[in-house]
Design an enzyme around this catalytic site. Structure first.
Site, PDB file in Angstrom:
ATOM      1  CB  VAL A  62      52.190  46.693  76.128  1.00 20.78           C
ATOM      2  CG1 VAL A  62      53.695  46.765  75.932  1.00 20.78           C
ATOM      3  CG2 VAL A  62      51.812  45.364  76.775  1.00 20.78           C
ATOM      4  CB  CYS A  63      50.821  51.366  73.692  1.00 19.15           C
ATOM      5  SG  CYS A  63      50.917  50.162  72.357  1.00 19.15           S
TER       6      CYS A  63
END
Length: 170
Positions: A62-63
């Site tokens: 996600v990052c």
């Protein structure tokens, strides 16, 4: 006395430490590492709209997606907007990731030394010493105009709302 509130990591409770910043608040200053020896602070971006994207670790899915998305958006926002990604990763890991990902429009800064950004912005995760996923948009006078601190670390932020908030300040 530190302020604490709850969030989650895969449904498990985690504790965020620091103030709960809101639109209208003055943005706290910060000192973050560009590399092991050089630092950067809020004043280095004076006169610009700042979209600060906070990620726990650049090496997670996600990052990675969040940082790539803001890198794509950066060129559309123009020179009066700077997008800063903050994580607790070592500066060398951030540089390696940027080179591998071809990310060149976002400024990556590291909160690894003292987690001072996380504590000042209320996103420091007590249990794991990382910063919670969040977005802060600051106007040219360093007033906060938009805040999103996620309640679940593994979810994506509202990209469209954050980008819209930055565009309104141009």
């Amino acid at each position: 006395m530190s302020q604490e509130r709850q969030a989650a990591l895969k449904g498990n409770p985690i504790t965020l430490v620091g103030p709960e910043l809101k639109p209208g608040d003055s943005a706290p200053d910060f000192t973050l590492n560009k590399n092991l020896l050089e630092t950067s602070s809020l004043k280095d971006f004076a006169g610009k709209v700042k979209l600060i994207s906070v990620v726990p670790s650049i090496d997670t899915g996600v990052c990675d997606a969040q940082t790539r998305r803001f890198n794509e958006e950066a060129s559309k926002l123009g020179d009066n907007v700077v997008i800063i990604t903050v994580s607790a990763d070592l500066p060398m890991a951030q540089a390696r990731w940027c080179a591998a990902a071809g990310v060149d429009r976002v400024v990556l800064l590291s909160d690894y030394k003292e987690n001072s950004f996380g504590k000042a912005y209320g996103v420091f995760i007590k249990e794991v010493h990382l910063d919670m996923r969040a977005i802060f948009v600051l106007d040219t006078n360093d007033k906060i105009t938009y805040v999103e601190v996620l309640k679940e670390m593994t979810e994506h932020p509202d990209y469209e709302s954050a980008i819209s908030a930055a565009k309104q300040l141009i």
